[in-house]
Write a protein that holds these residues in place. Structure first.
Motif, PDB file in Angstrom:
ATOM      1  N   SER A   1       0.848  -1.198   0.000  1.00 26.67           N
ATOM      2  CA  SER A   1       0.000   0.000   0.000  1.00 26.67           C
ATOM      3  C   SER A   1       0.883   1.246   0.000  1.00 26.67           C
ATOM      4  CB  SER A   1      -0.953   0.017   1.210  1.00 26.67           C
ATOM      5  OG  SER A   1      -0.274   0.292   2.415  1.00 26.67           O
ATOM      6  N   LYS A   2       2.050   1.128   0.640  1.00 26.03           N
ATOM      7  CA  LYS A   2       3.004   2.241   0.672  1.00 26.03           C
ATOM      8  C   LYS A   2       3.589   2.501  -0.713  1.00 26.03           C
ATOM      9  CE  LYS A   2       7.280   3.645   3.044  1.00 26.03           C
ATOM     10  NZ  LYS A   2       8.297   3.210   4.051  1.00 26.03           N
TER      11      LYS A   2
ATOM     12  N   GLY B   1       2.221   1.474  -3.610  1.00 28.17           N
ATOM     13  CA  GLY B   1       1.200   1.628  -4.638  1.00 28.17           C
ATOM     14  C   GLY B   1       0.965   0.390  -5.476  1.00 28.17           C
ATOM     15  N   GLN B   2       1.531  -0.751  -5.061  1.00 26.99           N
ATOM     16  CA  GLN B   2       1.327  -1.999  -5.798  1.00 26.99           C
ATOM     17  C   GLN B   2      -0.053  -2.572  -5.511  1.00 26.99           C
ATOM     18  OE1 GLN B   2       5.432  -3.113  -4.164  1.00 26.99           O
ATOM     19  NE2 GLN B   2       5.143  -4.650  -5.772  1.00 26.99           N
ATOM     20  N   TYR B   3      -0.685  -3.116  -6.536  1.00 28.25           N
ATOM     21  CA  TYR B   3      -2.014  -3.702  -6.391  1.00 28.25           C
ATOM     22  C   TYR B   3      -1.920  -4.978  -5.558  1.00 28.25           C
ATOM     23  CZ  TYR B   3      -4.237  -0.536  -9.725  1.00 28.25           C
ATOM     24  OH  TYR B   3      -4.759   0.574 -10.340  1.00 28.25           O
ATOM     25  N   THR B   4      -2.670  -5.019  -4.455  1.00 32.89           N
ATOM     26  CA  THR B   4      -2.581  -6.130  -3.501  1.00 32.89           C
ATOM     27  C   THR B   4      -3.950  -6.760  -3.341  1.00 32.89           C
ATOM     28  OG1 THR B   4      -1.103  -4.644  -2.265  1.00 32.89           O
ATOM     29  CG2 THR B   4      -1.594  -6.799  -1.296  1.00 32.89           C
ATOM     30  N   GLY B   5      -4.146  -7.889  -4.000  1.00 30.48           N
ATOM     31  CA  GLY B   5      -5.402  -8.602  -3.884  1.00 30.48           C
ATOM     32  C   GLY B   5      -5.267  -9.792  -2.959  1.00 30.48           C
ATOM     33  N   LEU B   6      -4.953 -10.942  -3.534  1.00 30.48           N
ATOM     34  CA  LEU B   6      -4.855 -12.178  -2.757  1.00 30.48           C
ATOM     35  C   LEU B   6      -3.535 -12.314  -2.002  1.00 30.48           C
ATOM     36  CD1 LEU B   6      -6.448 -14.672  -5.324  1.00 30.48           C
ATOM     37  CD2 LEU B   6      -7.511 -13.683  -3.289  1.00 30.48           C
ATOM     38  N   THR B   7      -2.525 -11.533  -2.363  1.00 31.04           N
ATOM     39  CA  THR B   7      -1.239 -11.597  -1.657  1.00 31.04           C
ATOM     40  C   THR B   7      -1.458 -11.222  -0.195  1.00 31.04           C
ATOM     41  OG1 THR B   7      -0.087 -10.966  -3.683  1.00 31.04           O
ATOM     42  CG2 THR B   7       1.140 -10.770  -1.619  1.00 31.04           C
TER      43      THR B   7
ATOM     44  N   LEU C   1      -9.919   6.667   0.097  1.00 34.22           N
ATOM     45  CA  LEU C   1      -9.824   6.065   1.421  1.00 34.22           C
ATOM     46  C   LEU C   1      -8.407   5.520   1.576  1.00 34.22           C
ATOM     47  CD1 LEU C   1     -11.455   5.482   4.009  1.00 34.22           C
ATOM     48  CD2 LEU C   1     -11.887   3.194   3.094  1.00 34.22           C
ATOM     49  N   ASP C   2      -7.559   6.295   2.245  1.00 37.49           N
ATOM     50  CA  ASP C   2      -6.171   5.897   2.420  1.00 37.49           C
ATOM     51  C   ASP C   2      -6.052   4.733   3.391  1.00 37.49           C
ATOM     52  OD1 ASP C   2      -5.187   7.873   0.717  1.00 37.49           O
ATOM     53  OD2 ASP C   2      -5.101   9.361   2.322  1.00 37.49           O
ATOM     54  N   ALA C   3      -4.893   4.090   3.391  1.00 39.03           N
ATOM     55  CA  ALA C   3      -4.638   3.020   4.351  1.00 39.03           C
ATOM     56  C   ALA C   3      -4.857   3.546   5.763  1.00 39.03           C
ATOM     57  CB  ALA C   3      -3.214   2.501   4.196  1.00 39.03           C
ATOM     58  N   GLY C   4      -5.646   2.810   6.543  1.00 42.27           N
ATOM     59  CA  GLY C   4      -5.960   3.231   7.902  1.00 42.27           C
ATOM     60  C   GLY C   4      -7.137   4.178   7.998  1.00 42.27           C
ATOM     61  N   GLY C   5      -7.726   4.551   6.856  1.00 39.08           N
ATOM     62  CA  GLY C   5      -8.822   5.505   6.852  1.00 39.08           C
ATOM     63  C   GLY C   5     -10.142   4.904   7.310  1.00 39.08           C
TER      64      GLY C   5
ATOM     65  N   PRO D   1       1.387  -8.723   5.776  1.00 39.88           N
ATOM     66  CA  PRO D   1       1.091  -8.150   7.095  1.00 39.88           C
ATOM     67  C   PRO D   1       1.237  -6.636   7.050  1.00 39.88           C
ATOM     68  CG  PRO D   1       3.353  -8.904   7.048  1.00 39.88           C
ATOM     69  CD  PRO D   1       2.773  -9.254   5.698  1.00 39.88           C
ATOM     70  N   LEU D   2       0.836  -5.974   8.114  1.00 39.86           N
ATOM     71  CA  LEU D   2       1.049  -4.538   8.229  1.00 39.86           C
ATOM     72  C   LEU D   2       2.534  -4.251   8.460  1.00 39.86           C
ATOM     73  CD1 LEU D   2      -1.892  -3.381  10.546  1.00 39.86           C
ATOM     74  CD2 LEU D   2      -1.880  -3.753   8.061  1.00 39.86           C
ATOM     75  N   THR D   3       2.971  -3.065   8.029  1.00 39.37           N
ATOM     76  CA  THR D   3       4.310  -2.603   8.360  1.00 39.37           C
ATOM     77  C   THR D   3       4.347  -2.196   9.838  1.00 39.37           C
ATOM     78  OG1 THR D   3       3.773  -0.323   7.806  1.00 39.37           O
ATOM     79  CG2 THR D   3       4.676  -1.701   6.031  1.00 39.37           C
ATOM     80  N   GLU D   4       5.542  -1.933  10.331  1.00 33.88           N
ATOM     81  CA  GLU D   4       5.661  -1.444  11.705  1.00 33.88           C
ATOM     82  C   GLU D   4       4.880  -0.134  11.866  1.00 33.88           C
ATOM     83  OE1 GLU D   4       9.146  -0.056  14.895  1.00 33.88           O
ATOM     84  OE2 GLU D   4       9.693  -1.061  13.023  1.00 33.88           O
ATOM     85  N   TYR D   5       4.977   0.734  10.860  1.00 34.27           N
ATOM     86  CA  TYR D   5       4.205   1.974  10.904  1.00 34.27           C
ATOM     87  C   TYR D   5       2.707   1.673  10.916  1.00 34.27           C
ATOM     88  CZ  TYR D   5       2.002   6.345   9.585  1.00 34.27           C
ATOM     89  OH  TYR D   5       1.182   7.443   9.567  1.00 34.27           O
ATOM     90  N   GLY D   6       2.271   0.719  10.093  1.00 38.55           N
ATOM     91  CA  GLY D   6       0.863   0.360  10.017  1.00 38.55           C
ATOM     92  C   GLY D   6       0.322  -0.155  11.339  1.00 38.55           C
TER      93      GLY D   6
END
Length: 270
Positions: free
Chosen positions: A20-21, A23-29, A230-234, A32-37
Motif C-alpha cells: 500500500s506504501k 502503490g502496488q495492487y494487492t489482492g490475494l497476496t 480512502l487511504d490506508a488506515g482511513g 502483514p502490516l508494516t511497523e508503521y501500520g
C-alpha cells in the motif's frame, strides 16, 4: 426512536503494508502490516474509543476480509477495549469482503498495468478503467459488484432487525482500498442494476448462524470511478437518512455525531 441512534456502517481500511506504501495492487497476496501500520491502527483505536467517536457498546458486529492485513487491523483497533467488551462483539470473517482479485495485475503499479495492457493491444480507443474494465485473469466489475452487493444486503438486513428491536447498532467493516470504495458506492446505489441469474454462492461466504443469508434478486456494479478516496488506515461512516434503512446515505460528519435526541433526520423532513 426512543433515544436510539440511527444504525451506522463504519468502514475501515487496513493499515499500511509495504505494497500500500509503494502503490502496488494487492489482492490475494497476504501481506502483514508494516511497523508503521501497526502503530497507525493502535493510535486509531485509542482515538476513536477514547474520544467516543464510536461507542464500543454500540458495536454489534465486525465483518472482516479474510486477509491477514484486515484481520490484524481488527485486533489492533480493538486492542484497548476491556476483554468483556470485546467478547460482546461478534466478528465475522467474510470472503465476500476480500479485495478485488487483480489476476495478471497483482503486485503491479498502475503505470505498469497500463503498459502491460498496451503491449497486449488493449485500450486503443479509451484508457483502462478498472471500475469498468476489471482485471485480466482476475475479476470483472460485475463479479466484484455481485459479492459486495451480497455483503451490503446482509448488513442492511441486520440493521433493520436491530432497529426494530430498539438496539443501537454500529456494524464495522474492515477491508481494502478498492473494496471499500466500491462498497460505499453501492451503498448509495450507484452504478447499474442487474438480475442475479441464480449467482448465489453455495455455501455462503461466511460462517455465523446469527447472520441471516439474504438471497438477491438483483445486484449492482459500477461502470466508472466513483471518485472516492480512502487511504490506508482511513475510516468512513455510512448510515441512513430519516432513520430509514431503505434510504442509505453518507454520514458527512463521519464519526462526529450528535446525541440521538439532537439528530436532525426527522422522518417528515426531506
Amino acid at each position: 426512536m426512543g433515544g436510539v441512534p440511527t444504525p451506522r456502517c463504519i468502514i475501515v481500511r487496513h493499515g499500511q503494508t509495504e505494497w500500500s506504501k509503494s502503490g502496488q495492487y494487492t489482492g490475494l497476496t497476504d501481506l502483514p502490516l508494516t511497523e508503521y501500520g501497526v502503530g497507525q491502527m493502535k493510535r486509531t483505536g485509542q482515538s476513536i474509543f477514547r474520544n467516543k467517536f464510536i461507542d464500543p457498546t454500540h458495536i454489534t458486529y465486525i465483518f472482516s476480509s479474510p486477509r491477514k492485513r484486515a484481520r490484524q487491523t481488527v485486533d489492533l483497533v480493538l486492542e484497548t477495549l476491556p476483554q468483556e467488551q470485546k467478547d460482546r462483539i461478534r466478528i465475522v470473517i467474510d470472503e465476500d469482503l476480500r479485495e478485488w482479485e487483480y489476476g495478471d495485475y497483482e503486485g503491479l503499479l498502475t503505470s505498469q498495468i497500463v503498459e502491460l495492457r498496451k503491449s497486449r493491444g488493449l485500450d486503443k480507443e479509451r484508457p483502462w478503467n478498472i471500475w469498468r474494465d476489471g482485471c485480466e485473469g482476475g475479476e470483472s466489475t460485475e463479479e466484484f459488484g455481485l459479492r459486495l452487493s451480497r455483503a451490503i444486503a446482509r448488513i442492511q438486513n441486520l440493521h433493520k432487525q436491530h432497529q426494530k428491536e430498539g438496539i443501537a447498532s454500529d456494524i464495522m467493516v474492515f477491508a481494502h482500498g478498492h473494496a471499500l470504495r466500491y462498497f460505499a458506492a453501492l451503498w448509495f446505489k450507484l452504478g447499474v442494476e442487474k438480475e442475479c441469474d441464480g449467482k448465489q454462492p453455495q455455501p455462503p461466504t461466511y460462517k455465523d448462524d446469527t447472520v441471516p443469508y439474504v438471497p438477491l434478486k438483483t445486484y449492482r456494479h459500477l461502470v466508472d470511478n466513483p471518485n472516492f478516496l480512502l487511504d490506508a488506515g482511513g475510516i468512513g461512516v455510512l448510515s441512513y437518512a430519516h432513520h430509514n434503512i431503505d434510504e442509505p446515505a453518507l454520514a458527512l460528519a463521519g464519526a462526529f455525531v450528535p446525541p440521538p435526541e439532537e439528530e436532525s433526520q426527522h422522518g417528515d423532513v426531506i
